[in-house]
Design a protein around this motif. Structure first.
Motif, mmCIF file in Angstrom:
data_model
loop_
_atom_site.group_PDB
_atom_site.id
_atom_site.type_symbol
_atom_site.label_atom_id
_atom_site.label_comp_id
_atom_site.label_asym_id
_atom_site.label_seq_id
_atom_site.Cartn_x
_atom_site.Cartn_y
_atom_site.Cartn_z
ATOM 1 N N ALA A 260 0.833 -1.207 0.000
ATOM 2 C CA ALA A 260 0.000 0.000 0.000
ATOM 3 C C ALA A 260 0.869 1.258 0.000
ATOM 4 C CB ALA A 260 -0.930 -0.009 1.210
ATOM 5 N N TYR A 261 2.003 1.193 0.727
ATOM 6 C CA TYR A 261 2.928 2.328 0.722
ATOM 7 C C TYR A 261 3.526 2.538 -0.673
ATOM 8 C CZ TYR A 261 7.147 5.054 1.703
ATOM 9 O OH TYR A 261 8.134 6.002 1.677
ATOM 10 N N GLY A 262 3.848 1.443 -1.372
ATOM 11 C CA GLY A 262 4.327 1.568 -2.741
ATOM 12 C C GLY A 262 3.285 2.215 -3.644
ATOM 13 N N CYS A 263 2.019 1.833 -3.465
ATOM 14 C CA CYS A 263 0.940 2.486 -4.225
ATOM 15 C C CYS A 263 0.842 3.965 -3.862
ATOM 16 C CB CYS A 263 -0.384 1.782 -3.949
ATOM 17 S SG CYS A 263 -0.446 0.064 -4.521
ATOM 18 N N ASN A 264 1.050 4.284 -2.582
ATOM 19 C CA ASN A 264 1.061 5.690 -2.160
ATOM 20 C C ASN A 264 2.146 6.470 -2.890
ATOM 21 O OD1 ASN A 264 0.243 4.837 1.263
ATOM 22 N ND2 ASN A 264 -1.096 5.544 -0.363
ATOM 23 N N ILE A 265 3.355 5.898 -2.943
ATOM 24 C CA ILE A 265 4.461 6.578 -3.623
ATOM 25 C C ILE A 265 4.125 6.807 -5.100
ATOM 26 C CG2 ILE A 265 6.874 6.365 -4.338
ATOM 27 C CD1 ILE A 265 7.433 4.837 -1.800
ATOM 28 N N PHE A 266 3.538 5.792 -5.737
ATOM 29 C CA PHE A 266 3.154 5.932 -7.146
ATOM 30 C C PHE A 266 2.176 7.075 -7.338
ATOM 31 C CE2 PHE A 266 0.183 4.912 -10.585
ATOM 32 C CZ PHE A 266 1.065 4.810 -11.658
ATOM 33 N N MET A 267 1.167 7.152 -6.467
ATOM 34 C CA MET A 267 0.153 8.209 -6.591
ATOM 35 C C MET A 267 0.727 9.572 -6.219
ATOM 36 S SD MET A 267 -2.531 7.029 -7.900
ATOM 37 C CE MET A 267 -3.499 8.526 -7.642
ATOM 38 N N TRP A 268 1.591 9.624 -5.214
ATOM 39 C CA TRP A 268 2.198 10.908 -4.835
ATOM 40 C C TRP A 268 3.053 11.451 -5.968
ATOM 41 C CZ3 TRP A 268 3.906 8.463 0.415
ATOM 42 C CH2 TRP A 268 2.831 8.503 1.308
ATOM 43 N N LYS A 270 2.677 10.701 -9.175
ATOM 44 C CA LYS A 270 1.797 11.016 -10.302
ATOM 45 C C LYS A 270 1.100 12.350 -10.097
ATOM 46 C CE LYS A 270 -1.766 8.954 -13.228
ATOM 47 N NZ LYS A 270 -2.666 7.776 -13.434
ATOM 48 N N THR A 271 0.740 12.661 -8.866
ATOM 49 C CA THR A 271 0.058 13.928 -8.566
ATOM 50 C C THR A 271 1.036 15.012 -8.115
ATOM 51 O OG1 THR A 271 -0.380 13.092 -6.312
ATOM 52 C CG2 THR A 271 -2.118 12.823 -7.955
ATOM 53 N N ARG A 272 2.346 14.729 -8.197
ATOM 54 C CA ARG A 272 3.411 15.685 -7.886
ATOM 55 C C ARG A 272 3.348 16.180 -6.440
ATOM 56 N NH1 ARG A 272 4.027 19.392 -13.399
ATOM 57 N NH2 ARG A 272 4.400 17.628 -14.815
ATOM 58 N N ILE A 273 3.029 15.282 -5.546
ATOM 59 C CA ILE A 273 3.103 15.586 -4.111
ATOM 60 C C ILE A 273 4.536 15.339 -3.664
ATOM 61 C CG2 ILE A 273 2.341 14.844 -1.824
ATOM 62 C CD1 ILE A 273 -0.376 14.216 -3.035
ATOM 63 N N ASN A 274 5.149 16.336 -3.079
ATOM 64 C CA ASN A 274 6.573 16.290 -2.747
ATOM 65 C C ASN A 274 6.804 15.518 -1.447
ATOM 66 O OD1 ASN A 274 9.295 16.696 -2.766
ATOM 67 N ND2 ASN A 274 9.226 18.916 -2.587
ATOM 68 N N TYR A 275 6.579 14.211 -1.495
ATOM 69 C CA TYR A 275 6.704 13.392 -0.293
ATOM 70 C C TYR A 275 8.155 13.289 0.176
ATOM 71 C CZ TYR A 275 8.444 9.578 -3.215
ATOM 72 O OH TYR A 275 9.203 8.808 -4.056
ATOM 73 N N HIS A 577 1.253 18.630 1.778
ATOM 74 C CA HIS A 577 1.886 19.246 0.610
ATOM 75 C C HIS A 577 1.251 20.602 0.296
ATOM 76 C CE1 HIS A 577 3.689 19.536 -3.414
ATOM 77 N NE2 HIS A 577 2.482 19.856 -3.852
ATOM 78 N N LEU A 578 -0.069 20.676 0.340
ATOM 79 C CA LEU A 578 -0.748 21.939 0.046
ATOM 80 C C LEU A 578 -0.430 22.996 1.098
ATOM 81 C CD1 LEU A 578 -4.219 20.586 -1.137
ATOM 82 C CD2 LEU A 578 -2.413 21.577 -2.545
ATOM 83 N N ASN A 579 -0.296 22.584 2.354
ATOM 84 C CA ASN A 579 0.093 23.540 3.395
ATOM 85 C C ASN A 579 1.501 24.062 3.160
ATOM 86 O OD1 ASN A 579 -2.314 23.439 4.823
ATOM 87 N ND2 ASN A 579 -1.663 21.718 6.074
ATOM 88 N N ASN A 580 2.413 23.177 2.752
ATOM 89 C CA ASN A 580 3.783 23.612 2.449
ATOM 90 C C ASN A 580 3.801 24.569 1.264
ATOM 91 O OD1 ASN A 580 5.053 22.174 4.491
ATOM 92 N ND2 ASN A 580 5.297 20.347 3.237
ATOM 93 N N ALA A 581 3.029 24.233 0.216
ATOM 94 C CA ALA A 581 3.005 25.087 -0.966
ATOM 95 C C ALA A 581 2.361 26.437 -0.648
ATOM 96 C CB ALA A 581 2.252 24.391 -2.101
ATOM 97 N N GLY A 582 1.294 26.411 0.183
ATOM 98 C CA GLY A 582 0.628 27.661 0.543
ATOM 99 C C GLY A 582 1.505 28.580 1.371
ATOM 100 N N ARG A 583 2.419 28.014 2.117
ATOM 101 C CA ARG A 583 3.334 28.819 2.944
ATOM 102 C C ARG A 583 4.719 28.948 2.302
ATOM 103 N NH1 ARG A 583 1.752 26.015 8.785
ATOM 104 N NH2 ARG A 583 -0.487 26.449 8.659
ATOM 105 N N PHE A 584 4.810 28.548 1.019
ATOM 106 C CA PHE A 584 6.042 28.697 0.237
ATOM 107 C C PHE A 584 7.226 27.987 0.902
ATOM 108 C CE2 PHE A 584 3.361 32.485 -0.343
ATOM 109 C CZ PHE A 584 3.074 32.351 -1.697
ATOM 110 N N ARG A 585 6.973 26.794 1.407
ATOM 111 C CA ARG A 585 8.045 26.007 2.004
ATOM 112 C C ARG A 585 8.504 24.970 0.990
ATOM 113 N NH1 ARG A 585 5.068 25.345 7.690
ATOM 114 N NH2 ARG A 585 3.943 23.789 6.491
#
Length: 600
Positions: A260-268, A270-275, A577-585
């Protein structure tokens, strides 16, 4: 800087106030009484400036050393006050060599992040110039006008485009890093400043397919053999179901979670979440989703193959202690692989995993970072695995497998109490992490989050009590406490962890920023999370699927909780990720060890 050795044989550096010809800092006696002692640093004065050397108290050893230094300094100052003599005009302030090395490590990390941030700034400028050129080309094409040359002259001559300040700063940082942290070796310095990404190999994909096929074939063979032998039914072999089945179920749940974690990495990705940035992974050492899938398929092929061979021996009538020890040996081999010191089998990832587990176990003493409490949340969904691990450790360590006394570890009181304690441990660790974060940050939300895990522990306690006493009173208490805990958890999942249910957002009942384009997916995900959160009802209903053993039913429920956690992981990282992007981190905030102290 003079080097001395203390009574324990530990290298230290002597510093006094005011740099003189000897290279030492000499400290006037009138300022000794004004030194500020804290648990995290000491204040010294150098060339007329008061500077505090601060090493964050993030580990148990630093905490103990800081408290020891504080107590020693207080005793020393008190004895001097009683003696009425400060010294001969100067004081030597000793700074442990380990602290100097830690300060160097912090400065090195800060330079790496500064270099990375300057690189982002350079890329930002280039992308904006490229976007401006494309916009002008499109404008000229649509309007049949030629304004690109006119506008580009102005833009290219602007300070934003013509300034080379970011590039010069990058060169300065690179020069400093090469000189002070790489001994003049530029190639070594660039491994830190510009680490090369690990290239994905097609051989990894090939072996994933190979071991997936092997796993499927062996699993089908195992199921056929188990059906012929009448295993996994209410009339099955009790010794096998109590001793061998927990090994298979434990590995299955663990590697299902890893899958499931591997699937998480794939989706992150694909959606450009900076995990990678969120978890503070090293780009050159992090596991890709193909690596995770390879680990899962290879491991489960080995596990099912060994268990298939073991079941075959059991069916043929072999029941010696050597045969009974096969599942335990399998578990031991995997544990040895986990701690293997050789640079094979993803050693850096294995050791990072062990380091995070250590931080969780000693959680009040370590500073809590994102990867620590994220992993602790995963453990909250792996309570059945921890209980199986505790039971198997007891079964094999006490040599019960030689007599096939599978009930010994459940009869003896202290082993039974240990099993109950293991059920509470993940929630306790997570609660302690919340307490530590509140202590460090002072945010009251961490205390509210702590209450969620306390409610989970209360719910688990009432369920255990109900298992021992199936009375109507305990049943009512289980329903009430578990319902309150479920509502508490659902609120925190949706509102705090996922950031949803914002009534005033432009996306009703969701949030302003969404990564997934289809809004209905968020509503379906909330409904699925609600449904899977109600798995505790099995305690009340006691469902049985045909003639299957009750332990198999519990395994399916535990697998659903693992799937729920994997599903929860995606939205948790999306919100972060959205919180980091919203605060320019985009880079880590690295604390520096030296701070100038303002004088009143």
């Amino acid at each position: 800087m003079a080097k001395i050795t203390d009574e324990e044989g530990e290298d230290q550096f002597s510093i006094s106030e005011g740099l003189g010809e000897s290279g030492r800092i000499e400290k006037p006696r009138e300022e000794v009484a004004h030194k500020l002692r804290t648990l995290s640093g000491k204040e010294v004065t150098c060339q007329g400036r008061s500077v505090r050397i601060t090493i964050p108290v993030t580990t148990p050893s630093r905490t103990v050393i800081a408290i020891r230094d504080l107590l020693f300094d207080d005793m020393l100052s008190q004895s001097r006050k009683n003696g009425g003599n400060v010294g001969d005009g100067c004081e030597k302030l000793s700074i442990n060599k380990k602290k100097v090395h830690q300060a160097e490590k912090m400065i090195r990390g800060a330079l790496v992040e500064l270099y990375k941030g300057l690189g982002y700034l350079k890329t930002y400028r280039s992308l904006n110039m490229l976007a401006f050129v494309k916009i002008l080309k499109k404008f000229d094409k649509v309007t049949a006008k030629e304004v690109q040359t006119i506008y580009l002259k102005v833009v290219e001559s602007s300070y934003f485009n013509s300034s080379d300040k970011a590039i010069r700063l990058m060169d300065d940082v690179e020069e400093l890093f090469v000189r002070h942290f790489a001994n003049g070796d530029k190639r070594k310095a660039m491994k830190y400043l510009k680490p090369n990404q690990k290239e994905e190999s097609h051989s990894t994909t090939f072996f994933i397919g190979l071991f997936t096929g092997g796993f499927v074939a062996l699993f089908i063979g195992y199921c056929i053999m188990a059906h012929i032998a009448g295993m996994y039914t209410q009339q099955s072999n009790k010794v096998y179901m109590s001793t061998s089945y927990p090994v298979l179920s434990m590995f299955s749940l663990f590697f299902l979670h890893l899958f499931a974690y591997g699937c998480n990495i794939f989706m992150w990705r694909k959606t450009r979440i900076n995990y990678t940035f969120i978890f503070e992974f090293t780009p050159t050492k992090e596991l890709k989703y193909r690596d995770v899938f390879l680990i899962c398929t290879t491991s489960m092929t080995i596990v099912v193959g060994v268990m298939f061979a073991h079941l075959t021996l059991i069916v043929k009538g072999y029941s010696s202690s050597a045969v009974q020890a096969i599942p335990g040996c399998l578990l031991l081999v995997f544990l040895l692989m986990l701690v293997c010191p050789f640079k094979i089998l993803y050693r850096s990832s294995r050791y990072d995993f062990l380091r995070v587990i250590r931080n969780i176990i000693l959680t009040p003493f370590y500073k809590v970072v994102m990867v620590d409490f994220f992993m602790a949340d995963q453990l909250c969904s792996q309570v059945p695995v921890l209980r199986s691990l505790e039971y198997l450790a007891c079964y094999y360590i006490t040599s019960s497998y030689k007599t096939q006394d599978y009930g010994y570890c459940t009869r003896v009181k202290h082993f039974r109490d240990l099993a109950y304690a293991v059920s509470f441990l993940p929630y306790y660790w997570r609660a302690m992490q919340c307490a530590r974060r509140w202590f460090d940050e002072g945010d009251i939300n961490h205390l509210v989050n702590l209450g969620k895990y306390v409610s989970a522990m209360l719910a688990a306690g009432t369920k255990l009590a109900y298992e021992n006493d199936n009375s109507a009173g305990w049943l009512s208490l289980v329903v009430i406490v578990s319902s309150v805990a479920t509502i508490y958890q659902l609120y925190w999942d949706f509102v705090k962890d996922w950031g949803l249910l914002q009534f005033n957002s432009k996306n009703p009942w969701l949030r302003n920023d969404l990564i997934l384009k289809q809004k209905y997916i968020y509503f379906l995900s909330m409904a699925l999370n609600l449904l899977l959160r109600l798995a505790w009802l099995q305690t009340v209903i006691h469902p049985n699927i045909g003639s299957l053993d009750s332990r198999v039913t519990l395994f399916f429920l535990a697998a659903l909780e693992v799937i729920r956690r994997g599903h929860w992981n995606f939205y948790r990282l999306e919100n972060e990720h959205l919180n980091n992007a919203g605060r320019f981190r985009a880079v880590k905030v690295v604390p520096l060890p030296f701070h100038e102290v303002e004088e009143d």
